[in-house]
Design a protein around this motif. Structure first.
Motif, PDB file in Angstrom:
ATOM      1  N   THR A   4       0.810  -1.219   0.000  1.00 51.61           N
ATOM      2  CA  THR A   4       0.000   0.000   0.000  1.00 51.61           C
ATOM      3  C   THR A   4       0.840   1.265   0.000  1.00 51.61           C
ATOM      4  OG1 THR A   4      -0.130  -0.073   2.415  1.00 51.61           O
ATOM      5  CG2 THR A   4      -1.929  -1.128   1.167  1.00 51.61           C
ATOM      6  N   GLU A   5       2.132   1.145   0.311  1.00 49.55           N
ATOM      7  CA  GLU A   5       2.990   2.324   0.300  1.00 49.55           C
ATOM      8  C   GLU A   5       3.398   2.632  -1.140  1.00 49.55           C
ATOM      9  OE1 GLU A   5       6.274   2.399   3.024  1.00 49.55           O
ATOM     10  OE2 GLU A   5       5.266   0.947   4.301  1.00 49.55           O
ATOM     11  N   HIS A   6       3.490   3.887  -1.403  1.00 47.95           N
ATOM     12  CA  HIS A   6       3.871   4.309  -2.755  1.00 47.95           C
ATOM     13  C   HIS A   6       5.197   5.041  -2.690  1.00 47.95           C
ATOM     14  CE1 HIS A   6       0.031   3.223  -4.482  1.00 47.95           C
ATOM     15  NE2 HIS A   6      -0.567   3.830  -3.466  1.00 47.95           N
ATOM     16  N   ARG A   7       6.056   4.702  -3.605  1.00 53.55           N
ATOM     17  CA  ARG A   7       7.326   5.409  -3.699  1.00 53.55           C
ATOM     18  C   ARG A   7       7.131   6.624  -4.593  1.00 53.55           C
ATOM     19  NH1 ARG A   7      11.965   1.522  -5.505  1.00 53.55           N
ATOM     20  NH2 ARG A   7      12.993   3.514  -5.459  1.00 53.55           N
ATOM     21  N   ALA A   8       7.852   7.655  -4.288  1.00 53.24           N
ATOM     22  CA  ALA A   8       7.801   8.842  -5.143  1.00 53.24           C
ATOM     23  C   ALA A   8       8.436   8.497  -6.480  1.00 53.24           C
ATOM     24  CB  ALA A   8       8.558   9.992  -4.486  1.00 53.24           C
ATOM     25  N   PRO A   9       7.830   8.932  -7.568  1.00 58.91           N
ATOM     26  CA  PRO A   9       8.423   8.634  -8.880  1.00 58.91           C
ATOM     27  C   PRO A   9       9.778   9.308  -8.998  1.00 58.91           C
ATOM     28  CG  PRO A   9       6.619  10.208  -9.107  1.00 58.91           C
ATOM     29  CD  PRO A   9       6.635   9.746  -7.672  1.00 58.91           C
ATOM     30  N   GLU A  10      10.693   8.607  -9.643  1.00 54.47           N
ATOM     31  CA  GLU A  10      12.026   9.167  -9.813  1.00 54.47           C
ATOM     32  C   GLU A  10      11.940  10.326 -10.796  1.00 54.47           C
ATOM     33  OE1 GLU A  10      15.180   6.500 -10.561  1.00 54.47           O
ATOM     34  OE2 GLU A  10      14.384   4.972  -9.230  1.00 54.47           O
ATOM     35  N   ALA A  11      12.656  11.361 -10.490  1.00 52.36           N
ATOM     36  CA  ALA A  11      12.621  12.552 -11.334  1.00 52.36           C
ATOM     37  C   ALA A  11      13.282  12.256 -12.678  1.00 52.36           C
ATOM     38  CB  ALA A  11      13.325  13.704 -10.643  1.00 52.36           C
ATOM     39  N   ALA A  12      12.565  12.567 -13.732  1.00 51.14           N
ATOM     40  CA  ALA A  12      13.118  12.410 -15.069  1.00 51.14           C
ATOM     41  C   ALA A  12      14.060  13.578 -15.330  1.00 51.14           C
ATOM     42  CB  ALA A  12      11.992  12.394 -16.100  1.00 51.14           C
ATOM     43  N   PRO A  13      15.108  13.369 -16.125  1.00 46.20           N
ATOM     44  CA  PRO A  13      16.004  14.487 -16.416  1.00 46.20           C
ATOM     45  C   PRO A  13      15.243  15.599 -17.136  1.00 46.20           C
ATOM     46  CG  PRO A  13      16.593  12.564 -17.722  1.00 46.20           C
ATOM     47  CD  PRO A  13      15.504  12.157 -16.783  1.00 46.20           C
ATOM     48  N   GLU A  14      15.518  16.802 -16.743  1.00 48.54           N
ATOM     49  CA  GLU A  14      14.858  17.947 -17.345  1.00 48.54           C
ATOM     50  C   GLU A  14      15.367  18.109 -18.775  1.00 48.54           C
ATOM     51  OE1 GLU A  14      14.644  22.626 -16.379  1.00 48.54           O
ATOM     52  OE2 GLU A  14      14.763  21.277 -14.670  1.00 48.54           O
ATOM     53  N   PRO A  15      14.488  18.150 -19.776  1.00 49.63           N
ATOM     54  CA  PRO A  15      14.955  18.166 -21.169  1.00 49.63           C
ATOM     55  C   PRO A  15      15.735  19.424 -21.540  1.00 49.63           C
ATOM     56  CG  PRO A  15      12.558  18.391 -21.065  1.00 49.63           C
ATOM     57  CD  PRO A  15      13.048  18.124 -19.669  1.00 49.63           C
ATOM     58  N   SER A  16      15.516  20.529 -20.837  1.00 46.70           N
ATOM     59  CA  SER A  16      16.226  21.753 -21.187  1.00 46.70           C
ATOM     60  C   SER A  16      17.612  21.821 -20.560  1.00 46.70           C
ATOM     61  CB  SER A  16      15.414  22.972 -20.752  1.00 46.70           C
ATOM     62  OG  SER A  16      15.264  22.975 -19.350  1.00 46.70           O
ATOM     63  N   ARG A  17      17.931  20.916 -19.651  1.00 45.95           N
ATOM     64  CA  ARG A  17      19.245  20.921 -19.001  1.00 45.95           C
ATOM     65  C   ARG A  17      20.121  19.849 -19.625  1.00 45.95           C
ATOM     66  NH1 ARG A  17      19.459  20.845 -12.888  1.00 45.95           N
ATOM     67  NH2 ARG A  17      21.509  21.644 -13.404  1.00 45.95           N
ATOM     68  N   PRO A  18      21.284  20.233 -20.139  1.00 49.44           N
ATOM     69  CA  PRO A  18      22.183  19.219 -20.709  1.00 49.44           C
ATOM     70  C   PRO A  18      22.772  18.337 -19.618  1.00 49.44           C
ATOM     71  CG  PRO A  18      23.248  21.346 -20.651  1.00 49.44           C
ATOM     72  CD  PRO A  18      21.825  21.561 -20.193  1.00 49.44           C
ATOM     73  N   TYR A  19      23.129  17.141 -19.985  1.00 46.66           N
ATOM     74  CA  TYR A  19      23.760  16.232 -19.034  1.00 46.66           C
ATOM     75  C   TYR A  19      24.945  15.582 -19.721  1.00 46.66           C
ATOM     76  CZ  TYR A  19      21.011  12.801 -21.597  1.00 46.66           C
ATOM     77  OH  TYR A  19      20.462  12.046 -22.578  1.00 46.66           O
ATOM     78  N   ALA A  20      25.917  15.211 -18.953  1.00 44.10           N
ATOM     79  CA  ALA A  20      27.147  14.631 -19.499  1.00 44.10           C
ATOM     80  C   ALA A  20      27.050  13.112 -19.494  1.00 44.10           C
ATOM     81  CB  ALA A  20      28.336  15.081 -18.671  1.00 44.10           C
ATOM     82  N   LEU A  21      27.555  12.525 -20.535  1.00 48.71           N
ATOM     83  CA  LEU A  21      27.638  11.080 -20.615  1.00 48.71           C
ATOM     84  C   LEU A  21      29.013  10.662 -20.128  1.00 48.71           C
ATOM     85  CD1 LEU A  21      26.085  10.533 -24.140  1.00 48.71           C
ATOM     86  CD2 LEU A  21      24.975  10.238 -21.934  1.00 48.71           C
ATOM     87  N   PRO A  22      29.096   9.605 -19.363  1.00 51.16           N
ATOM     88  CA  PRO A  22      30.414   9.178 -18.892  1.00 51.16           C
ATOM     89  C   PRO A  22      31.274   8.719 -20.066  1.00 51.16           C
ATOM     90  CG  PRO A  22      28.721   7.616 -18.216  1.00 51.16           C
ATOM     91  CD  PRO A  22      28.028   8.771 -18.877  1.00 51.16           C
ATOM     92  N   GLY A  23      32.511   9.156 -20.071  1.00 51.41           N
ATOM     93  CA  GLY A  23      33.438   8.736 -21.109  1.00 51.41           C
ATOM     94  C   GLY A  23      33.415   9.602 -22.360  1.00 51.41           C
ATOM     95  N   VAL A  24      32.604  10.641 -22.393  1.00 53.85           N
ATOM     96  CA  VAL A  24      32.542  11.524 -23.555  1.00 53.85           C
ATOM     97  C   VAL A  24      33.041  12.891 -23.116  1.00 53.85           C
ATOM     98  CG1 VAL A  24      31.045  12.592 -25.268  1.00 53.85           C
ATOM     99  CG2 VAL A  24      30.586  10.270 -24.514  1.00 53.85           C
ATOM    100  N   SER A  25      34.081  13.384 -23.785  1.00 55.27           N
ATOM    101  CA  SER A  25      34.612  14.692 -23.407  1.00 55.27           C
ATOM    102  C   SER A  25      33.676  15.788 -23.904  1.00 55.27           C
ATOM    103  CB  SER A  25      36.005  14.898 -24.002  1.00 55.27           C
ATOM    104  OG  SER A  25      35.920  15.034 -25.409  1.00 55.27           O
ATOM    105  N   MET A  26      33.722  16.925 -23.252  1.00 54.01           N
ATOM    106  CA  MET A  26      32.871  18.042 -23.638  1.00 54.01           C
ATOM    107  C   MET A  26      33.213  18.511 -25.043  1.00 54.01           C
ATOM    108  SD  MET A  26      30.324  19.936 -22.958  1.00 54.01           S
ATOM    109  CE  MET A  26      30.004  19.665 -21.246  1.00 54.01           C
ATOM    110  N   SER A  27      34.495  18.513 -25.405  1.00 54.95           N
ATOM    111  CA  SER A  27      34.873  18.958 -26.752  1.00 54.95           C
ATOM    112  C   SER A  27      34.329  18.007 -27.818  1.00 54.95           C
ATOM    113  CB  SER A  27      36.385  19.093 -26.872  1.00 54.95           C
ATOM    114  OG  SER A  27      37.009  17.859 -26.630  1.00 54.95           O
TER     115      SER A  27
END
Length: 62
Positions: A4-27
């Motif tokens: 009967t307990e509900h977990r809070a849904p995990e926050a989806a990444p905000e589409p307007s905010r960029p995120y870094a992938l591991p192993g990929v340089s910014m350049s």
């Protein structure tokens, strides 16, 4: 946790905010974005409203 307990849904990444992938340089990421933009932009047609300029003669090129 009971059924009967509900977990809070995990926050989806905000589409307007960029995120870094591991192993990929910014350049590399920026270069791939620039390359994608370059190939997805159609070629420009010449501006028909501007008067044509005569070719400039370069005497030292001859």
């Amino acid at each position: 946790m009971s059924a009967t307990e509900h977990r809070a849904p995990e926050a989806a990444p905000e589409p307007s905010r960029p995120y870094a992938l591991p192993g990929v340089s910014m350049s590399a990421l920026l270069a791939s974005c620039e390359a994608a933009r370059a190939v997805s932009t159609p070629p420009r047609t010449p501006d028909r409203t501007a008067p044509a300029r005569p070719p400039v003669a370069h005497p030292e090129a001859a």
